[in-house]
Scaffold this motif. Structure first.
Motif, PDB file in Angstrom:
ATOM      1  N   LEU A 104      13.081   2.233   0.323  1.00 42.04           N
ATOM      2  CA  LEU A 104      12.050   3.225   1.095  1.00 42.04           C
ATOM      3  C   LEU A 104      12.680   4.475   1.867  1.00 42.04           C
ATOM      4  O   LEU A 104      12.061   5.443   1.722  1.00 42.04           O
ATOM      5  CB  LEU A 104      11.196   2.349   1.969  1.00 42.04           C
TER       6      LEU A 104
ATOM      7  N   THR B 222       5.142   6.959  -2.718  1.00 42.32           N
ATOM      8  CA  THR B 222       5.816   5.715  -2.758  1.00 42.32           C
ATOM      9  C   THR B 222       4.596   4.538  -2.457  1.00 42.32           C
ATOM     10  O   THR B 222       3.954   4.914  -1.235  1.00 42.32           O
ATOM     11  CB  THR B 222       6.850   5.489  -2.070  1.00 42.32           C
ATOM     12  N   TYR B 223       4.596   3.415  -3.045  1.00 41.55           N
ATOM     13  CA  TYR B 223       3.608   2.454  -2.594  1.00 41.55           C
ATOM     14  C   TYR B 223       4.490   1.128  -2.455  1.00 41.55           C
ATOM     15  O   TYR B 223       5.357   1.246  -3.439  1.00 41.55           O
ATOM     16  CB  TYR B 223       2.764   2.150  -3.705  1.00 41.55           C
ATOM     17  N   VAL B 224       4.403   0.508  -1.608  1.00 45.04           N
ATOM     18  CA  VAL B 224       5.106  -0.917  -1.444  1.00 45.04           C
ATOM     19  C   VAL B 224       4.104  -2.019  -1.812  1.00 45.04           C
ATOM     20  O   VAL B 224       2.922  -1.944  -1.382  1.00 45.04           O
ATOM     21  CB  VAL B 224       5.613  -0.911   0.085  1.00 45.04           C
ATOM     22  N   ILE B 225       4.494  -2.936  -2.540  1.00 46.42           N
ATOM     23  CA  ILE B 225       3.756  -3.933  -2.725  1.00 46.42           C
ATOM     24  C   ILE B 225       3.900  -4.943  -1.307  1.00 46.42           C
ATOM     25  O   ILE B 225       5.082  -5.024  -0.745  1.00 46.42           O
ATOM     26  CB  ILE B 225       4.222  -4.994  -3.981  1.00 46.42           C
TER      27      ILE B 225
ATOM     28  N   TYR C  34      -1.460  -2.545  -9.784  1.00 41.26           N
ATOM     29  CA  TYR C  34      -1.015  -1.556 -10.356  1.00 41.26           C
ATOM     30  C   TYR C  34      -0.611  -1.614 -11.834  1.00 41.26           C
ATOM     31  O   TYR C  34      -0.390  -2.511 -12.434  1.00 41.26           O
ATOM     32  CB  TYR C  34       0.236  -0.983  -9.475  1.00 41.26           C
TER      33      TYR C  34
ATOM     34  N   ILE D 176       2.602   1.742   6.462  1.00 44.39           N
ATOM     35  CA  ILE D 176       1.715   1.523   5.042  1.00 44.39           C
ATOM     36  C   ILE D 176       0.268   1.478   5.445  1.00 44.39           C
ATOM     37  O   ILE D 176      -0.164   0.981   6.367  1.00 44.39           O
ATOM     38  CB  ILE D 176       1.996   0.222   4.661  1.00 44.39           C
TER      39      ILE D 176
ATOM     40  N   SER E 204      -0.507  -8.371  -5.222  1.00 42.18           N
ATOM     41  CA  SER E 204      -0.162  -7.151  -4.815  1.00 42.18           C
ATOM     42  C   SER E 204       0.125  -6.228  -5.953  1.00 42.18           C
ATOM     43  O   SER E 204      -0.589  -5.032  -6.367  1.00 42.18           O
ATOM     44  CB  SER E 204       0.576  -6.909  -3.625  1.00 42.18           C
TER      45      SER E 204
ATOM     46  N   GLY F  75       0.752  -1.288   0.138  1.00 42.23           N
ATOM     47  CA  GLY F  75      -0.022   0.069   0.066  1.00 42.23           C
ATOM     48  C   GLY F  75       0.703   1.407  -0.145  1.00 42.23           C
ATOM     49  O   GLY F  75       1.984   1.469  -0.201  1.00 42.23           O
ATOM     50  N   TYR F  76       0.167   2.430   0.188  1.00 41.08           N
ATOM     51  CA  TYR F  76       0.796   3.607   0.253  1.00 41.08           C
ATOM     52  C   TYR F  76       1.964   3.815   1.570  1.00 41.08           C
ATOM     53  O   TYR F  76       1.434   3.529   2.762  1.00 41.08           O
ATOM     54  CB  TYR F  76      -0.208   4.927   0.451  1.00 41.08           C
ATOM     55  N   ALA F  77       3.038   4.259   1.352  1.00 44.13           N
ATOM     56  CA  ALA F  77       3.769   4.443   2.485  1.00 44.13           C
ATOM     57  C   ALA F  77       3.930   5.926   2.898  1.00 44.13           C
ATOM     58  O   ALA F  77       4.227   6.991   2.093  1.00 44.13           O
ATOM     59  CB  ALA F  77       5.272   4.232   1.860  1.00 44.13           C
TER      60      ALA F  77
ATOM     61  N   LEU G 267      11.314   8.138   0.721  1.00 48.19           N
ATOM     62  CA  LEU G 267      10.335   8.751   1.606  1.00 48.19           C
ATOM     63  C   LEU G 267      10.927  10.201   1.966  1.00 48.19           C
ATOM     64  O   LEU G 267      10.243  11.306   1.969  1.00 48.19           O
ATOM     65  CB  LEU G 267      10.011   8.053   2.960  1.00 48.19           C
TER      66      LEU G 267
END
Lengths: 250, 250
Positions: free
Chosen positions: B126, B136-139, B162, A150, B158, A141-143, B130
């Motif tokens: 990350l 930023t999105y993390v899977i 996107y 997240i 996940s 998700g969004y960090a 940040l």
DNA sequence: TGTTTTTGAAAGAAAATGATTGATTTTTGA
DNA sequence: TCAAAAATCAATCATTTTCTTTCAAAAACA
């Protein structure tokens, strides 16, 4: 001998004995007393030890090596106590959810059991978890930069994939009527969801959180067990009637 | 003695002892103090060690990474060049996928455009992302300790959420017949999926990757554009006939 | 050849050190 | 309990070590 070498040596000594005399350090390092005093001043400023008359003493709680993350709040000590108790609840074979946040972070270093599965939305937690060889899953998700957590729609869906024996959450407010609250609506939703996916839920909170209300409601008091350090006797009844509280005594 | 030789020697020394004195290096290398000081300055800039008064100290955190120590300054230099060019391809408004891995990591600091969306499976990336205020999105998925990458079944699902304008991947092998390969099957699947979700795909590779084959196939050569630094003229034809290659010249 | 890069040496600046001083704290002993 | 004695301390200064800067010679390069 180089300054950082000496510092390492001193830290080594203090890891073995809770208190070391200046003379002992002088003997071992073969540096002058003045130099050692200067070293101790520096190391104290860096929160690596505490100077005492005649030498230096180990800092409570900080038996491990100093990462730069901590040493910020005066609540650290309390947080550690709470975290330590919470960590003791984790049993071999558990799958647990660790919420983002500094109190929950402190749990990681106290985790004794190894055969567990951790799911987390806390980006700060990852280095520590991986270093300790704990099987770790991150939700997607969004960090969010501010909290390194997240969140968001994707995070909810991602979380939905898992089930937990126990979840450990941080909150910003605990109130008899308003329940558990946190300032961010999105983070609240994640915490909420984690609770529904978990057999047991625990809220880690130092006593500054009690009788506070912030924007977004997570759940009612009775839906989780509170782990805290001290609680004002006057107000204790308001909470104990609605939830079970474990008060960790210093 | 050649400069890179000396650098290797210094890195070797610091791998064995956490702190080395300048004089020790001078004795071993038989170079002048001035030269060693210059070396240390360069190596510090390349994040290989930290200078301390009187010598040099091993960096905390990234110590025993074998790959890290092997890397000469030249090697890092090349990665930076490749990464810099790759970063220049990112346009305002793009949504991009950044694969885990050190070459792709170098891209982040070179990213000029701000209005972009980044999706990544690289946990190492990350903090940098940040800090630079990049959305930023993390899977989600399993966090693999060795590579600090998110992989696994959950990660694939996940990722599926996107779509990307461009994706930037690291690989371990590039071969005319076998295409792009990497040692880990799970990581290969992630890379594969990222490519299918992206309008354009880019593979970042220094020339040590050419003519190498590792376990798991990611894709055929023509499915991505290769960004590299130099490529052996003799073998160039084998690759240019199957894919477009951007050769970044020093 | 001329040009650039690398190297070593030297000078002054900065940092670390050890000894000394007098102040402060702790211990001793009545 | 109190005051003297002992131990520890912070502050200062001279000395030593290490650092940076600069410049010219040597080496590598074209």
């Amino acid at each position: 001998m180089l300054t950082p070498e000496r510092h390492q040596l001193i830290l080594q000594m203090i890891k073995e004995k809770p208190i070391v005399k200046i003379q002992e350090i002088v003997d071992l390092t073969e540096a002058s007393e003045s130099t050692i005093r200067r070293d101790l001043t520096i190391l104290e400023e860096g929160k690596f030890l505490k100077r005492v008359h005649g030498g230096a003493a180990r800092l409570r709680g900080k038996l491990q090596e100093p990462s730069m993350v901590e040493k910020s709040t005066k609540f650290l000590q309390e947080k550690k106590q709470i975290a330590q108790y919470a960590a003791s609840l984790v049993e071999e074979g558990d799958s647990i959810y660790l919420d983002a946040g500094s109190t929950v972070f402190e749990m990681i270093s106290s985790l004794q059991v190894k055969d567990i599965v951790v799911v987390t939305n806390g980006l700060m937690h990852l280095p520590q978890l991986l270093e300790r060889n704990i099987e770790t899953y991150v939700i997607g998700g969004y960090a969010k930069p501010k909290t390194n957590a997240i969140i968001g729609r994707g995070a909810l869906a991602s979380l939905e994939q898992y089930r937990f024996d126990k979840c450990f959450l941080g909150v910003n407010g605990i109130h008899p009527h308003s329940g558990y609250t946190t300032p961010d609506q999105e983070e609240a939703m994640i915490k909420q969801k984690a609770m529904t996916l978990s057999r047991e839920s625990f809220v880690l909170a130092d006593d500054s959180k009690f009788s506070e209300i912030t924007f977004a409601k997570i759940a009612d008091l009775h839906e989780a067990m509170i782990i805290t350090n001290t609680i004002d006797e006057d107000h204790k009844g308001q909470y104990t009637s609605k939830t079970s509280i474990k008060v960790v005594t210093p």
